[in-house]
Scaffold this motif. Structure first.
Motif, PDB file in Angstrom:
ATOM      1  N   PHE A  32     -10.775 -23.490  25.592  1.00  0.00           N
ATOM      2  CA  PHE A  32     -11.090 -24.865  25.205  1.00  0.00           C
ATOM      3  C   PHE A  32     -11.000 -25.754  26.434  1.00  0.00           C
ATOM      4  O   PHE A  32     -10.160 -25.504  27.321  1.00  0.00           O
ATOM      5  N   PRO A  33     -11.814 -26.816  26.465  1.00  0.00           N
ATOM      6  CA  PRO A  33     -11.705 -27.745  27.599  1.00  0.00           C
ATOM      7  C   PRO A  33     -10.315 -28.382  27.658  1.00  0.00           C
ATOM      8  O   PRO A  33      -9.777 -28.655  28.725  1.00  0.00           O
ATOM      9  N   HIS A  34      -9.720 -28.626  26.481  1.00  0.00           N
ATOM     10  CA  HIS A  34      -8.423 -29.305  26.409  1.00  0.00           C
ATOM     11  C   HIS A  34      -7.684 -28.752  25.186  1.00  0.00           C
ATOM     12  O   HIS A  34      -8.314 -28.444  24.164  1.00  0.00           O
ATOM     13  N   TRP A  35      -6.365 -28.659  25.275  1.00  0.00           N
ATOM     14  CA  TRP A  35      -5.637 -28.074  24.142  1.00  0.00           C
ATOM     15  C   TRP A  35      -5.818 -28.880  22.867  1.00  0.00           C
ATOM     16  O   TRP A  35      -5.738 -28.341  21.754  1.00  0.00           O
ATOM     17  N   LYS A  36      -6.120 -30.191  23.000  1.00  0.00           N
ATOM     18  CA  LYS A  36      -6.286 -30.996  21.790  1.00  0.00           C
ATOM     19  C   LYS A  36      -7.564 -30.608  21.037  1.00  0.00           C
ATOM     20  O   LYS A  36      -7.669 -30.807  19.827  1.00  0.00           O
ATOM     21  N   ASP A  37      -8.545 -30.052  21.751  1.00  0.00           N
ATOM     22  CA  ASP A  37      -9.730 -29.518  21.063  1.00  0.00           C
ATOM     23  C   ASP A  37      -9.326 -28.317  20.208  1.00  0.00           C
ATOM     24  O   ASP A  37      -9.851 -28.109  19.110  1.00  0.00           O
ATOM     25  N   ALA A  38      -8.394 -27.528  20.730  1.00  0.00           N
ATOM     26  CA  ALA A  38      -7.891 -26.378  19.960  1.00  0.00           C
ATOM     27  C   ALA A  38      -7.126 -26.861  18.727  1.00  0.00           C
ATOM     28  O   ALA A  38      -7.202 -26.249  17.649  1.00  0.00           O
ATOM     29  N   LEU A  39      -6.400 -27.960  18.894  1.00  0.00           N
ATOM     30  CA  LEU A  39      -5.675 -28.538  17.746  1.00  0.00           C
ATOM     31  C   LEU A  39      -6.666 -28.976  16.666  1.00  0.00           C
ATOM     32  O   LEU A  39      -6.470 -28.692  15.477  1.00  0.00           O
ATOM     33  N   ASP A  40      -7.740 -29.653  17.082  1.00  0.00           N
ATOM     34  CA  ASP A  40      -8.759 -30.064  16.108  1.00  0.00           C
ATOM     35  C   ASP A  40      -9.295 -28.853  15.359  1.00  0.00           C
ATOM     36  O   ASP A  40      -9.468 -28.882  14.136  1.00  0.00           O
ATOM     37  N   ASP A  41      -9.579 -27.784  16.107  1.00  0.00           N
ATOM     38  CA  ASP A  41     -10.094 -26.557  15.502  1.00  0.00           C
ATOM     39  C   ASP A  41      -9.104 -26.019  14.472  1.00  0.00           C
ATOM     40  O   ASP A  41      -9.483 -25.652  13.361  1.00  0.00           O
ATOM     41  N   ALA A  42      -7.827 -25.957  14.857  1.00  0.00           N
ATOM     42  CA  ALA A  42      -6.799 -25.418  13.955  1.00  0.00           C
ATOM     43  C   ALA A  42      -6.687 -26.260  12.686  1.00  0.00           C
ATOM     44  O   ALA A  42      -6.556 -25.725  11.577  1.00  0.00           O
ATOM     45  N   LEU A  43      -6.756 -27.579  12.842  1.00  0.00           N
ATOM     46  CA  LEU A  43      -6.638 -28.462  11.675  1.00  0.00           C
ATOM     47  C   LEU A  43      -7.820 -28.267  10.730  1.00  0.00           C
ATOM     48  O   LEU A  43      -7.653 -28.136   9.508  1.00  0.00           O
ATOM     49  N   ARG A  44      -9.033 -28.207  11.293  1.00  0.00           N
ATOM     50  CA  ARG A  44     -10.229 -28.064  10.450  1.00  0.00           C
ATOM     51  C   ARG A  44     -10.275 -26.684   9.797  1.00  0.00           C
ATOM     52  O   ARG A  44     -10.531 -26.549   8.603  1.00  0.00           O
ATOM     53  N   LEU A  45     -10.003 -25.660  10.595  1.00  0.00           N
ATOM     54  CA  LEU A  45     -10.132 -24.301  10.081  1.00  0.00           C
ATOM     55  C   LEU A  45      -9.080 -23.999   9.019  1.00  0.00           C
ATOM     56  O   LEU A  45      -9.351 -23.302   8.038  1.00  0.00           O
ATOM     57  N   SER A  46      -7.867 -24.524   9.212  1.00  0.00           N
ATOM     58  CA  SER A  46      -6.812 -24.249   8.225  1.00  0.00           C
ATOM     59  C   SER A  46      -7.103 -24.954   6.909  1.00  0.00           C
ATOM     60  O   SER A  46      -6.855 -24.403   5.827  1.00  0.00           O
ATOM     61  N   ALA A  47      -7.662 -26.180   6.976  1.00  0.00           N
ATOM     62  CA  ALA A  47      -8.024 -26.891   5.746  1.00  0.00           C
ATOM     63  C   ALA A  47      -9.128 -26.120   5.018  1.00  0.00           C
ATOM     64  O   ALA A  47      -9.099 -25.972   3.787  1.00  0.00           O
ATOM     65  N   ALA A  48     -10.089 -25.613   5.785  1.00  0.00           N
ATOM     66  CA  ALA A  48     -11.168 -24.840   5.165  1.00  0.00           C
ATOM     67  C   ALA A  48     -10.625 -23.563   4.527  1.00  0.00           C
ATOM     68  O   ALA A  48     -11.112 -23.126   3.477  1.00  0.00           O
ATOM     69  N   MET A  49      -9.596 -22.981   5.152  1.00  0.00           N
ATOM     70  CA  MET A  49      -9.002 -21.758   4.582  1.00  0.00           C
ATOM     71  C   MET A  49      -8.384 -22.020   3.215  1.00  0.00           C
ATOM     72  O   MET A  49      -8.384 -21.142   2.344  1.00  0.00           O
ATOM     73  N   THR A  50      -7.811 -23.215   3.039  1.00  0.00           N
ATOM     74  CA  THR A  50      -7.233 -23.545   1.729  1.00  0.00           C
ATOM     75  C   THR A  50      -8.305 -23.509   0.651  1.00  0.00           C
ATOM     76  O   THR A  50      -8.135 -22.900  -0.419  1.00  0.00           O
ATOM     77  N   ASP A  51      -9.444 -24.140   0.940  1.00  0.00           N
ATOM     78  CA  ASP A  51     -10.545 -24.128  -0.031  1.00  0.00           C
ATOM     79  C   ASP A  51     -11.096 -22.719  -0.193  1.00  0.00           C
ATOM     80  O   ASP A  51     -11.423 -22.287  -1.303  1.00  0.00           O
ATOM     81  N   LYS A  52     -11.178 -21.981   0.926  1.00  0.00           N
ATOM     82  CA  LYS A  52     -11.749 -20.632   0.860  1.00  0.00           C
ATOM     83  C   LYS A  52     -10.906 -19.734  -0.055  1.00  0.00           C
ATOM     84  O   LYS A  52     -11.428 -19.040  -0.926  1.00  0.00           O
ATOM     85  N   ALA A  53      -9.587 -19.790   0.123  1.00  0.00           N
ATOM     86  CA  ALA A  53      -8.711 -18.941  -0.698  1.00  0.00           C
ATOM     87  C   ALA A  53      -8.785 -19.355  -2.166  1.00  0.00           C
ATOM     88  O   ALA A  53      -8.865 -18.507  -3.064  1.00  0.00           O
TER      89      ALA A  53
END
Ligand SMILES: NC(=O)c1ccc[n+]([C@@H]2O[C@H](COP(=O)([O-])OP(=O)(O)OC[C@H]3O[C@@H](n4cnc5c(N)ncnc54)[C@H](O)[C@@H]3O)[C@@H](O)[C@H]2O)c1
Length: 368
Positions: free
Chosen positions: A66-87
Motif C-alpha cells: 500500500f502507498p500508506h498504512w492508512k490505505d490498508a486500514l481503509d481496506d480492512a474496515l471495508r472488507l471486514s464490514a462486507a464479510m459481516t454481510d457475506k456471512a
C-alpha cells in the motif's frame, strides 16, 4: 507484545509507530480494530473485527503493498464490514473481520514468515473472537505459519488438517450466481456472453465451469501468460484495457475490487455485472448509477461466498460434501430472491442484500 485491554465499542486500538489519526471514529461501526507494528516484521498489521453478533468474526488475511498504512486500514474496515454481510447472507453463524498486512513490496522468505507470525500473535491476542484464513496475497501454506501462533486459523492445506484452497468452491458459488443472473435476464448459461476479468485462483476454475456450461467466454488478465487458458478453452482474449468496456452479456470481475466507480459505469456495455471479486463498487452509491443505466448488479457479498461456505462448512460445521454442494447452489437461490425483491421494489439488489443481511443479523441463525 501488546496487551489487549477491554475497550468501549467505538474505539480504534492503534499502537503502530505511524499512528497519527484514524478515520471517522464518531461513525465507527466496527466492534474493534487492532493496528500494530509487527514485532518481527516491522510491518503494519491491521485486524478489523466488524461484528460478532452472529458468532465468531471470520475473514481472510490480505497481504498487499500500500502507498500508506492508512490505505490498508481503509481496506480492512471495508472488507471486514462486507464479510459481516457475506456471512449473514450465506446463512453462516459468523460475523465479519479482516486482517491486512501493509507490506512495502513483495514479501518472501524470512520476512514473509515474520509477518505471518506477527499476524498469528495478533489473532491469538483477540482470544478467539476472530478467525483468519487466506485472502489476496496469502495461501493455505501461509496459514500453517500463522497456525504456529494461533489455532484461530482456517483453510490450512488438507494434509495439515485444514480445508485447503477455497478458490474452486468460490468459483462454483460464482457459477450458481451467474446462472441466477442469466435466469433474471430470461437467458440460460448456454450461449451467454461472459467477459471474465482476471484468470487467477478463482477466475481459472470459473472460466472452465462457464465453458462447460456453454457460455461464450472472453478472458483478460494483466498476466499475458493467462492467454494459454483462453486458447485451451477456445475463449476469446482481450487486453485488460479493453475488456471491462467490451460488449457482453455478463461482466465477471474476478481480480481486485474497486473496478466500478462514478467515472467508469458510463463506459460499461453489459447487461449485468456478476463476479467473485470483493468490493467491486468504489462505494454503495455506484449501485444506483448501475441501476439507472439498467445494468443488473449482483452484490459481490453474495456471489463470492463459496469460499467461506466451503472452508467453514468443512472445518467448523463438519458438513458433508453433499451439504456443502447444497450450500453453494444456495448462493444462486439467495441471489435469485434478492434480484426478484429488488425488481419488485424498484430498488437496487445491493440495497435489498443489505436489508436481508440486517434481517438475518437481527434474527440469528442457529449454530451448527
Ligand atoms: N480465493 C477465494 O476463495 C476468494 C473468495 C472470495 C473472494 N475472492 C476475491 O476474488 C478475487 C480474485 O481472487 P483470487 O484468489 O482469484 O486472486 P488471484 O490473485 O489468484 O487472481 C487475480 C487475477 O487477476 C489478475 N489481475 C489483477 N489485476 C487485473 C486487472 N486490472 N485486469 C485483469 N486481471 C487482473 C491477476 O493477474 C490474477 O491472475 C479477489 O477480489 C478476491 O478477494 C476470492
Amino acid at each position: 507484545m501488546i496487551a489487549i485491554l477491554p475497550l468501549p465499542p467505538n474505539y480504534v486500538r492503534c499502537t503502530c509507530r505511524w499512528a497519527v489519526e484514524v478515520p471517522s471514529v464518531s461513525r465507527m461501526e466496527h466492534e474493534q480494530v487492532r493496528i500494530h507494528t509487527g514485532r518481527r516484521s516491522g510491518l503494519p498489521v491491521i485486524i478489523a473485527v466488524h461484528s460478532t453478533t452472529l458468532g465468531q468474526a471470520i475473514g481472510g488475511c490480505r497481504l498487499k503493498a500500500f502507498p500508506h498504512w492508512k490505505d490498508a486500514l481503509d481496506d480492512a474496515l471495508r472488507l471486514s464490514a462486507a464479510m459481516t454481510d457475506k456471512a449473514a447472507l450465506a446463512g453462516l453463524p459468523h460475523g465479519g473481520g479482516k486482517t491486512v498486512i501493509a507490506s512495502d513490496g513483495p514479501l518472501s522468505g524470512e520476512r514473509r514468515r515474520a509477518a505471518l507470525l506477527d499476524v498469528g500473535d495478533a489473532v491469538e491476542g483477540l482470544g478467539g473472537v476472530y478467525g483468519t484464513g487466506p485472502d489476496s496475497g496469502t495461501s493455505p501454506a501461509d496459514m500453517n505459519v500463522i497456525a504456529e501462533r494461533t489455532r484461530h486459523v482456517f483453510c490450512r492445506p488438507p494434509e495439515n488438517g485444514g480445508s485447503g484452497d477455497s478458490s474452486p468452491a468460490t468459483a462454483v458459488g460464482a457459477l450458481a450466481a451467474i446462472r441466477a443472473v442469466a435466469a433474471d435476464l430470461g437467458r440460460e448459461l448456454d450461449g451467454l456472453r461472459c467477459t471474465l476479468l482476471g484468470a487467477g485462483a478463482v477466475g481459472t476454475p470459473l472460466a472452465r465451469l462457464l465453458t462447460e456450461a456453454g457460455a461464450t467466454l472472453s478472458i483478460t488478465d494483466v498476466d499475458d501468460r493467462k492467454k494459454a487458458l483462453a486458447d485451451e478453452l477456445g475463449a476469446g482474449w482481450l487486453t485488460p484495457e479493453e475488456a471491462p468496456w467490451a460488449e457482453t452479456d455478463v461482466l465477471v470481475p474476478a481480480a481486485l475490487g474497486g473496478l466500478l466507480g462514478p467515472d467508469t459505469v458510463g463506459r460499461l456495455r453489459c447487461a449485468a455485472v456478476a463476479g467473485p471479486a470483493n468490493n467491486q463498487l468504489t462505494d454503495a452509491s455506484v449501485a444506483d448509477l448501475l441501476h439507472e443505466r439498467g445494468i443488473l448488479f449482483a452484490p459481490d457479498v453474495i456471489v463470492s461466498a463459496g469460499g467461506i461456505l466451503h472452508g467453514f462448512g468443512v472445518e467448523i460445521h463438519h458438513e458433508t460434501p453433499a451439504q456443502i454442494d447444497a450450500r453453494l447452489a444456495g448462493i444462486g437461490d439467495t441471489l435469485a430472491t434478492v434480484l426478484a425483491r429488488a425488481r419488485h421494489a424498484g430498488t437496487t439488489p445491493l440495497r435489498v442484500a443489505a436489508d436481508l443481511a440486517r434481517e438475518r443479523r437481527l434474527a440469528p441463525v442457529p449454530a451448527g
